[in-house]
Design a protein around this motif. Structure first.
Motif, PDB file in Angstrom:
ATOM      1  N   GLY A 193       0.801  -1.220   0.000  1.00  0.00           N
ATOM      2  CA  GLY A 193       0.000   0.000   0.000  1.00  0.00           C
ATOM      3  C   GLY A 193       0.831   1.265   0.000  1.00  0.00           C
ATOM      4  O   GLY A 193       0.441   2.276   0.606  1.00  0.00           O
TER       5      GLY A 193
ATOM      6  N   THR B 124      -4.175  -0.752  -5.118  1.00  0.00           N
ATOM      7  CA  THR B 124      -3.672   0.048  -4.002  1.00  0.00           C
ATOM      8  C   THR B 124      -4.706   1.074  -3.580  1.00  0.00           C
ATOM      9  O   THR B 124      -5.136   1.917  -4.381  1.00  0.00           O
ATOM     10  CB  THR B 124      -2.367   0.772  -4.405  1.00  0.00           C
ATOM     11  OG1 THR B 124      -1.494  -0.152  -5.022  1.00  0.00           O
ATOM     12  CG2 THR B 124      -1.680   1.366  -3.189  1.00  0.00           C
ATOM     13  N   ARG B 125      -5.075   1.032  -2.321  1.00  0.00           N
ATOM     14  CA  ARG B 125      -6.130   1.915  -1.840  1.00  0.00           C
ATOM     15  C   ARG B 125      -5.716   3.380  -1.907  1.00  0.00           C
ATOM     16  O   ARG B 125      -6.497   4.244  -2.289  1.00  0.00           O
ATOM     17  CB  ARG B 125      -6.484   1.541  -0.398  1.00  0.00           C
ATOM     18  CG  ARG B 125      -7.637   2.350   0.170  1.00  0.00           C
ATOM     19  CD  ARG B 125      -8.009   1.863   1.549  1.00  0.00           C
ATOM     20  NE  ARG B 125      -9.102   2.640   2.122  1.00  0.00           N
ATOM     21  CZ  ARG B 125      -9.593   2.448   3.324  1.00  0.00           C
ATOM     22  NH1 ARG B 125      -9.101   1.501   4.105  1.00  0.00           N
ATOM     23  NH2 ARG B 125     -10.584   3.202   3.773  1.00  0.00           N
TER      24      ARG B 125
END
Length: 317
Positions: free
Chosen positions: A171, A194-195
């Motif tokens: 992340g 990926t946030r």
């Protein structure tokens, strides 16, 4: 679009290693005066042309000489270091300069086999384990507590194709350059996984009155890189006129051309169009510029021109 500088503490023909580091600090002061977002330094070992061997030490010098610009690395090469010691060094910097410290991490090894032996690093195997360990130490998840106790600084990953997958798993935001700039699909896959995806573009940008003048300023670093790849000798930057007369093999000349083709250079309108296109295709939110002309005054002029151009692009001018 944010603008930052990466300074590799390049040596120049006829000048000492110490002068190269002093020039890095002067450049950082100029970057702050120009209102740039970050000033990052690099890690290289036993290379005559690049003397930034201790990035956290250089960061300390830069942070002490400035007051506002963010200071970081592109990057700390984790195979060369104990993650715990890196975490301690970064925590010390954060304690002394709160809110200004970033860290980019990478997996590169020493330039030659003797350097790798001196560093005690035979390979980059286990990089993800070391990265996870560093993040645990920084965030207080280790079996002992890193001192001083401070908030964890932001961490970026210097990413190749496989590095994007690693960044997605952890992340992390990424710094990308080279061939990845022509592969928006790889960057899109990173974003999907990926946030909190964030892309910084690292590239050489040289503004001049025309393409020929910009090419002359970039030629010394392109020649040094070509020689390093074929001869294992990464030497100081030559003056542009000497770089033009350099005795190169056919392979080296082709390498010079490939290196120059990966840069963004030319007059203001040409560079503006190239940068706008790159930002559009990659979705980057930050440019990390790393061009190093031979003359320090030419470097300062280029930094100023690029800062003004990016400010213009930012406002849609």
């Amino acid at each position: 679009m944010l603008l930052s500088l990466l300074d590799r503490s390049r040596t120049r023909s006829g000048r000492s290693d110490a002068e190269a580091l002093q020039a890095t600090v002067r450049r950082a002061r100029r970057a702050e005066e120009l209102g740039l977002h970050r000033f990052w330094v690099a890690e290289h070992h036993a290379v005559p042309g690049v003397v930034g061997s201790a990035p956290t030490v250089t960061m300390a010098a830069v942070a002490a000489a400035t007051s506002r610009v963010r200071v970081g690395t592109a990057g700390v090469m984790l195979p060369n270091h104990s993650p715990f010691v890196v975490a301690e060094q970064l925590a010390t910097l954060v304690a002394l300069h709160p809110g200004r410290v970033d860290v980019g991490v990478g997996r590169s090894l020493g330039f030659t086999a003797p350097v790798r032996r001196a560093l005690g690093t035979a390979s980059a195997d286990g990089f993800e384990d070391r990265l996870g360990e560093l993040l645990d130490w920084l965030h207080g998840r280790g079996p002992v507590t890193v001192r001083p106790r401070v908030p964890a600084p932001p961490v970026w990953l210097l990413a190749t194709g496989s590095g994007l997958a690693t960044a997605a798993r952890f992340g992390l935001p990424v710094v990308v350059g080279g061939s990845l700039l022509a592969d928006p699909a790889a960057l899109q896959r990173y974003r999907e996984r990926t946030r909190h995806a964030r892309v910084t573009l690292a590239l050489d940008v040289l503004l001049a009155r025309d393409e020929a003048a910009a090419r002359r300023e970039l030629l010394p670093q392109a020649v040094a890189l070509a020689r390093s790849r074929s001869r294992g000798e990464f030497g100081p930057l030559l003056p542009p006129q000497e770089a033009q007369r350099a005795d190169l093999t056919g392979r080296e000349r082709a390498d010079v051309e490939r290196t120059l083709a990966q840069t963004v250079h030319g007059d203001e309108e040409t560079v503006a169009a190239r940068l706008a296109d790159l930002v559009h295709r990659t979705g980057a939110v930050e440019l990390l510029v790393s061009a190093t002309p031979f003359a320090e005054d030419a470097e300062a002029e280029n930094d100023t021109r690029v800062a003004r151009l990016v400010a213009r692009l930012r406002t849609g001018g």
